[in-house]
Enzyme design. Structure first.
Site, PDB file in Angstrom:
ATOM      1  N   ARG A  90      13.210 -50.132 -97.636  1.00 18.95           N
ATOM      2  CA  ARG A  90      11.812 -49.809 -97.920  1.00 18.95           C
ATOM      3  C   ARG A  90      11.356 -50.502 -99.207  1.00 18.95           C
ATOM      4  O   ARG A  90      10.233 -51.022 -99.275  1.00 18.95           O
ATOM      5  CB  ARG A  90      11.639 -48.299 -98.056  1.00 18.95           C
ATOM      6  CG  ARG A  90      10.230 -47.880 -98.435  1.00 18.95           C
ATOM      7  CD  ARG A  90      10.092 -46.385 -98.572  1.00 18.95           C
ATOM      8  NE  ARG A  90       8.705 -46.015 -98.815  1.00 18.95           N
ATOM      9  CZ  ARG A  90       8.243 -44.787 -98.717  1.00 18.95           C
ATOM     10  NH1 ARG A  90       9.055 -43.795 -98.377  1.00 18.95           N
ATOM     11  NH2 ARG A  90       6.980 -44.521 -98.947  1.00 18.95           N
ATOM     12  N   ASN A 144       8.770 -44.221 -88.108  1.00 19.62           N
ATOM     13  CA  ASN A 144       7.756 -45.264 -88.258  1.00 19.62           C
ATOM     14  C   ASN A 144       8.312 -46.657 -87.967  1.00 19.62           C
ATOM     15  O   ASN A 144       9.510 -46.890 -88.145  1.00 19.62           O
ATOM     16  CB  ASN A 144       7.205 -45.243 -89.694  1.00 19.62           C
ATOM     17  CG  ASN A 144       6.213 -44.126 -89.903  1.00 19.62           C
ATOM     18  OD1 ASN A 144       5.380 -43.864 -89.050  1.00 19.62           O
ATOM     19  ND2 ASN A 144       6.306 -43.454 -91.043  1.00 19.62           N
ATOM     20  N   CYS A 164       2.744 -37.981 -85.593  1.00 24.21           N
ATOM     21  CA  CYS A 164       2.446 -38.299 -86.993  1.00 24.21           C
ATOM     22  C   CYS A 164       1.783 -37.074 -87.603  1.00 24.21           C
ATOM     23  O   CYS A 164       1.120 -36.302 -86.900  1.00 24.21           O
ATOM     24  CB  CYS A 164       1.525 -39.511 -87.071  1.00 24.21           C
ATOM     25  SG  CYS A 164       1.098 -40.027 -88.757  1.00 24.21           S
ATOM     26  N   HIS A 194      -1.614 -44.657 -87.953  1.00 19.10           N
ATOM     27  CA  HIS A 194      -1.944 -45.158 -89.282  1.00 19.10           C
ATOM     28  C   HIS A 194      -3.170 -46.071 -89.264  1.00 19.10           C
ATOM     29  O   HIS A 194      -3.362 -46.880 -90.177  1.00 19.10           O
ATOM     30  CB  HIS A 194      -0.743 -45.868 -89.928  1.00 19.10           C
ATOM     31  CG  HIS A 194       0.356 -44.932 -90.284  1.00 19.10           C
ATOM     32  ND1 HIS A 194       1.497 -45.334 -90.939  1.00 19.10           N
ATOM     33  CD2 HIS A 194       0.510 -43.590 -90.083  1.00 19.10           C
ATOM     34  CE1 HIS A 194       2.299 -44.291 -91.122  1.00 19.10           C
ATOM     35  NE2 HIS A 194       1.721 -43.224 -90.597  1.00 19.10           N
ATOM     36  N   TYR A 244      -4.668 -44.610 -94.750  1.00 10.49           N
ATOM     37  CA  TYR A 244      -4.105 -45.948 -94.538  1.00 10.49           C
ATOM     38  C   TYR A 244      -5.194 -47.013 -94.424  1.00 10.49           C
ATOM     39  O   TYR A 244      -4.913 -48.204 -94.582  1.00 10.49           O
ATOM     40  CB  TYR A 244      -3.219 -45.973 -93.294  1.00 10.49           C
ATOM     41  CG  TYR A 244      -1.894 -45.291 -93.495  1.00 10.49           C
ATOM     42  CD1 TYR A 244      -0.803 -45.980 -94.014  1.00 10.49           C
ATOM     43  CD2 TYR A 244      -1.731 -43.942 -93.201  1.00 10.49           C
ATOM     44  CE1 TYR A 244       0.412 -45.354 -94.217  1.00 10.49           C
ATOM     45  CE2 TYR A 244      -0.517 -43.302 -93.399  1.00 10.49           C
ATOM     46  CZ  TYR A 244       0.546 -44.016 -93.907  1.00 10.49           C
ATOM     47  OH  TYR A 244       1.755 -43.391 -94.123  1.00 10.49           O
TER      48      TYR A 244
END
Length: 431
Positions: A90, A144, A164, A194, A244
């Protein structure tokens, strides 16, 4: 009823366990298995999970295992919440795109593509093993990028629904602002994972009064502050975008911010270290307040409601959470004509009626071209991203990056392709 959580060693898991314990009348689990290859971490999280169940008087049995096949064997539902490469991957997703002037984020833009490439093959392998050991199980994907992963699962013929927490988070927020129970608020929540907009906020159900104009008039600045967007922008749009959308509506501003502040990955890694230390305490038997800052608010409520509906369980009215089997919930599933400007096999995030036969989207309102255009653009990117994840190849990666509306320039796509492959070589077998 048996449910397996793959990625059960996550620091998220106590949030999920707390929901299972509180909402046991909604989802009457008899067996819960936490599956994770990180045995030491799993033992810590599993210990806290058992203490939470004991504190709240849940009669279900919690086991932990690093053996995936044993863990999912005979399960009624399998929940996926894994992170391939962990926080280290990440951190890379959030850094190297910035070197090219693009947003560095783990689910959006180039970082999101990297995560999809790492994740899809792993999830499909897990799903095939679930199919062998629990052929009737539902797979609930919280991993995700949810839209791309869910599409991969559905195209492979799995019984899968994507989940989500953005919609349920907004539902709870709006309910508090309106001073009404959460189950009395229905969202016209449309788009992709998102990449969604609240086109209406209805009281009482899908056909109820739309109070979104009132919400924006009375609470617009507060909502805008939460989304980190200017209040006049919300007033002009007349809808509430997911947070987002800031990556699209304020891209350059976000890039400048990300270049000058600690990465979210570093913040989460530090928080996870603190959480795991807390979880080791044998006196701790509830989820700590710090976990709320980890993200995933109301994840447990959404997961319980979805699993209960898919498995035909009892209504959760007594617990005050609600949806009964066949109820309307926001999920990720096939489009099937719901948004007429998208292919039927696109995976969208919309209100759907969920029951033991799966999720069926409700009829959608007309979507303004301002949003439909971006949805269609990102849907094209997601199709290319899935091709790259399934079949590999530098050219497929490049085309997916070129198609993404946050990139879209030849030289950037070339540079990002090189960096993506260099940073993910250990996770991509085709390299």
């Amino acid at each position: 009823m048996k449910l397996a959580v793959v990625g059960g060693g996550s620091t998220y898991t106590p949030e999920l366990i707390d929901g299972f314990a509180r909402l046991r009348d909604t989802l009457p689990l008899t067996e819960l298995v936490l599956v994770d290859p990180a045995a030491e971490r799993l033992a810590v999280v599993g210990g806290l999970a058992r203490r939470i169940f004991a504190r709240q008087g849940h009669p279900g049995h919690i086991t932990t295992t690093s053996d995936l096949d044993a863990g999912v064997d005979g399960a009624d539902a399998v929940l996926l919440q894994l992170r391939v490469g962990g926080q280290a991957a990440r951190a890379q997703d959030e850094s190297w795109p910035l070197e090219c002037g693009c947003v560095g984020q783990e689910t959006t833009g180039a970082g999101g593509l990297a995560k999809a490439l790492r994740t899809v093959p792993v999830v499909l392998d897990i799903a095939e093993r679930v199919r062998r050991r629990a052929p009737d199980a539902w797979i609930i994907d919280f991993t995700n990028p949810v839209g791309i992963v869910t599409r991969a699962l559905l195209e492979a013929g799995h019984r899968a629904v994507g989940l989500c927490n953005v919609a349920i988070h907004l539902q709870r927020k709006f309910a508090a602002l309106l001073d009404v129970p959460p189950e009395g608020v229905h969202l016209d929540h449309y788009g992709l994972n998102h990449l969604t907009w609240e086109l209406a906020v209805r009281l009482g159900g899908p056909d109820g009064e739309d109070v979104l104009p009132r919400l924006l008039a009375e609470h617009g600045p507060r909502i805008a502050e939460d989304l980190r967007l200017p209040a006049p922008v919300l007033a002009r749009l007349g809808v509430v975008p997911s947070y987002y959308l800031r990556y699209f509506y304020a891209h350059d501003e976000v890039v400048d911010e990300l270049r000058t502040k600690p990465s979210r990955a570093s913040e989460v890694a530090a928080m996870e270290e603190r959480l795991l230390k807390m979880y080791e305490d044998p006196a701790l038997d509830e989820k700590p307040e710090l976990l709320a800052k980890r993200g995933g608010a109301f994840y447990s409520e959404a997961a319980v409601a979805l699993a209960a509906a898919l498995l035909g369980g009892p209504a959760g009215a007594a617990a005050g959470t609600g949806p009964a089997p066949g109820s309307v919930q926001v999920v990720n599933t096939y489009n099937r004509g719901t948004l007429p400007f998208l292919p039927d096999d696109a995976v969208i995030e919309v209100p759907a009626r969920v029951g033991p036969d799966g999720a069926r989207p409700l009829p959608a309102p007309a979507v303004d071209p301002l949003y439909a255009g971006l949805i269609a653009n990102v849907t094209g990117y997601e199709a290319l991203a899935l091709e790259a994840a399934l079949h590999g190849g530098r050219e497929r990666v490049f085309k997916a990056l070129l198609a993404h509306p946050l990139i879209g320039q030849f030289t950037q796509a070339e540079d990002l392709t090189d960096r993506l492959l260099a940073h993910n070589r250990e996770h991509l077998a085709w390299l």
